[in-house]
Design an enzyme around this catalytic site. Structure first.
Site, mmCIF file in Angstrom:
data_model
loop_
_atom_site.group_PDB
_atom_site.id
_atom_site.type_symbol
_atom_site.label_atom_id
_atom_site.label_comp_id
_atom_site.label_asym_id
_atom_site.label_seq_id
_atom_site.Cartn_x
_atom_site.Cartn_y
_atom_site.Cartn_z
ATOM 1 N N LYS A 150 -38.122 67.857 -51.207
ATOM 2 C CA LYS A 150 -38.800 67.683 -49.692
ATOM 3 C C LYS A 150 -38.198 67.346 -48.744
ATOM 4 O O LYS A 150 -38.213 67.210 -47.844
ATOM 5 C CB LYS A 150 -38.784 66.092 -50.057
ATOM 6 C CG LYS A 150 -40.394 65.571 -51.029
ATOM 7 C CD LYS A 150 -40.776 64.130 -51.079
ATOM 8 C CE LYS A 150 -42.419 64.026 -51.728
ATOM 9 N NZ LYS A 150 -43.014 62.778 -52.049
ATOM 10 N N LYS A 208 -50.526 73.712 -56.385
ATOM 11 C CA LYS A 208 -51.580 72.595 -57.080
ATOM 12 C C LYS A 208 -52.248 72.732 -55.980
ATOM 13 O O LYS A 208 -51.927 72.612 -54.614
ATOM 14 C CB LYS A 208 -51.278 71.828 -58.079
ATOM 15 C CG LYS A 208 -50.043 70.692 -56.793
ATOM 16 C CD LYS A 208 -49.785 69.450 -57.569
ATOM 17 C CE LYS A 208 -49.057 68.278 -57.145
ATOM 18 N NZ LYS A 208 -48.787 67.678 -57.755
ATOM 19 N N LYS A 217 -52.841 67.329 -50.537
ATOM 20 C CA LYS A 217 -53.702 67.253 -49.442
ATOM 21 C C LYS A 217 -52.781 67.085 -48.065
ATOM 22 O O LYS A 217 -53.168 66.852 -46.846
ATOM 23 C CB LYS A 217 -54.167 65.075 -49.383
ATOM 24 C CG LYS A 217 -53.004 64.550 -50.180
ATOM 25 C CD LYS A 217 -53.636 63.253 -50.685
ATOM 26 C CE LYS A 217 -52.145 62.067 -51.119
ATOM 27 N NZ LYS A 217 -52.312 60.379 -51.339
#
Length: 377
Positions: free
Chosen positions: A161, A243, A246
């Site tokens: 991140k 994967k 969203k």
């Protein structure tokens, strides 16, 4: 127990009792059976029948994807019959990335309604919004003081991140595993549903709990990871080696569970596959393997049955069939979501009830921790 004497008084006093089943208060009538055993309208309360506690959460950072539903939330609904469940919208975790206030507020309400639309039942589970339960932030800070800098430095999600949001590498992004530990330990969870990307955080939670217990005695239950019995790992439609997410910048890479049927079908028709034409599950066919797993999850067909069904038909027919099956699979969820969003009063009553229940349960652990540390009560 004799018919006379104190029984009428006891019966009147306990005519309506509150019993925690899955963390939720339910009013049940008492009756007598046998030698003084209290029976709660069809279910005996006796030792050995206590269900294990399970806790899970999801960030309200966008509408759930098909992957969230098949891989997690659908299983949560099934777990309600087997476990005492607490489910949270992790909005405190969401602000490690900068959020637009109005959008975040709308997403929290949308995601709460989606949890109910996906089958979570406020009468069976504690379903709450994290920021409405102050105990999470309190214990998060306390546990941060029992978490080592080196442990947090090794968290791969922090590294990932930090690269994705290089302009906002904040302290919360670094320390949020301590908050995640608090989320779990507050409810004395026996089990935590996890995917591969959460194993490291659960291990840290176990380490912190063991460290605290080693200093102060048996305060926290050490949670175990839980792998659901069913549920496919849904991959990106644009890059089936990753994967479905969203947060993907490519809207064709994921299917939102609120996408319109025509949009869903179109996305599946555009799904990345390979240069072959045979619908079969084998190594090197990541795209087709992903579509077969999805089709299997929504129809109940086995991989062999799917291969036989589309023998000689090619990828075009298969992609269209998967899209149509997914659209039909999501239709009941979308219809229930629309009804819930039309009744904001009911939604509010549910999340306020969930917050009250979560606060009541979590405060017991928090008070015990404060006493052990030495805070003035």
């Amino acid at each position: 127990m004799p018919d006379g004497g104190l029984w009428p008084v006891i019966r009147k006093a306990y005519m309506s009792v509150c019993v925690y089943l899955g963390g939720v208060q339910k009013s049940r009538l008492l009756s007598r059976r046998g030698k003084g055993f209290f029976i709660l309208k069809g279910e005996a309360i006796m030792e050995g029948e206590k269900k294990k506690v399970i806790l899970s959460g999801i960030q309200p950072t966008g509408v759930f994807t098909l992957g969230n539903y098949i891989g997690a939330v659908k299983n949560w609904a099934a777990m309600q019959e087997e476990f005492r469940c607490a489910y949270m919208l992790a909005d405190l975790h969401a602000i490690t990335v900068r959020q637009e206030p109005k959008v975040l507020r709308e997403q929290i309400l949308t995601c709460y309604a989606l949890l109910l639309a996906c089958g979570l039942d406020p009468e069976k589970s504690v379903i709450f919004i994290q920021s409405q339960v102050p105990a999470h932030a309190e214990l998060g800070w306390m546990l941060a003081c029992y978490t080592q800098f080196g442990e947090l430095s090794r968290m791969t999600q922090f590294k990932d991140k930090s690269q994705q949001h290089a302009d906002n590498i904040n302290a919360g992004l670094f320390t949020y595993p301590s908050l995640m530990a608090a989320d779990i330990l507050l409810y004395q969870a026996d089990l935590v549903p996890i995917g591969e990307d959460q194993r490291q955080h659960l291990e840290l939670t176990r380490d912190v709990a063991s460290r605290f217990n080693g200093i102060y005695g048996n305060v926290f239950k050490i949670p175990e990871g839980y792998i659901a019995k069913t549920g496919a790992r849904v991959k990106s439609l644009a890059d089936p080696t990753k994967k479905m997410s969203k947060s993907d910048e490519n809207p064709n890479a994921y299917v939102s569970i609120l996408d319109k049927p025509e949009t869903i079908i179109k996305k599946f028709k555009r799904a990345v596959t390979d240069s072959e034409t045979e619908v079969c599950f084998r190594e090197g066919k990541d795209g087709i393997n992903n579509l077969m797993s999805i089709y299997s999850a929504v129809t109940g067909r086995t991989l062999d049955e799917i291969t036989a069904e589309f023998a000689g038909r090619g990828y075009g027919d298969f992609k269209a069939a998967v899209g149509e099956a997914v659209a039909e699979y999501l239709r009941p969820v979308q219809e229930k979501f629309a009804r819930l969003m039309a009744d904001k009063g009911y939604l509010e009553s549910c999340y306020r009830q969930g917050a009250e229940q979560a606060q009541r349960i979590s405060s017991r652990t928090l008070e015990k921790v404060k006493k052990k540390i030495g805070f003035v009560q």
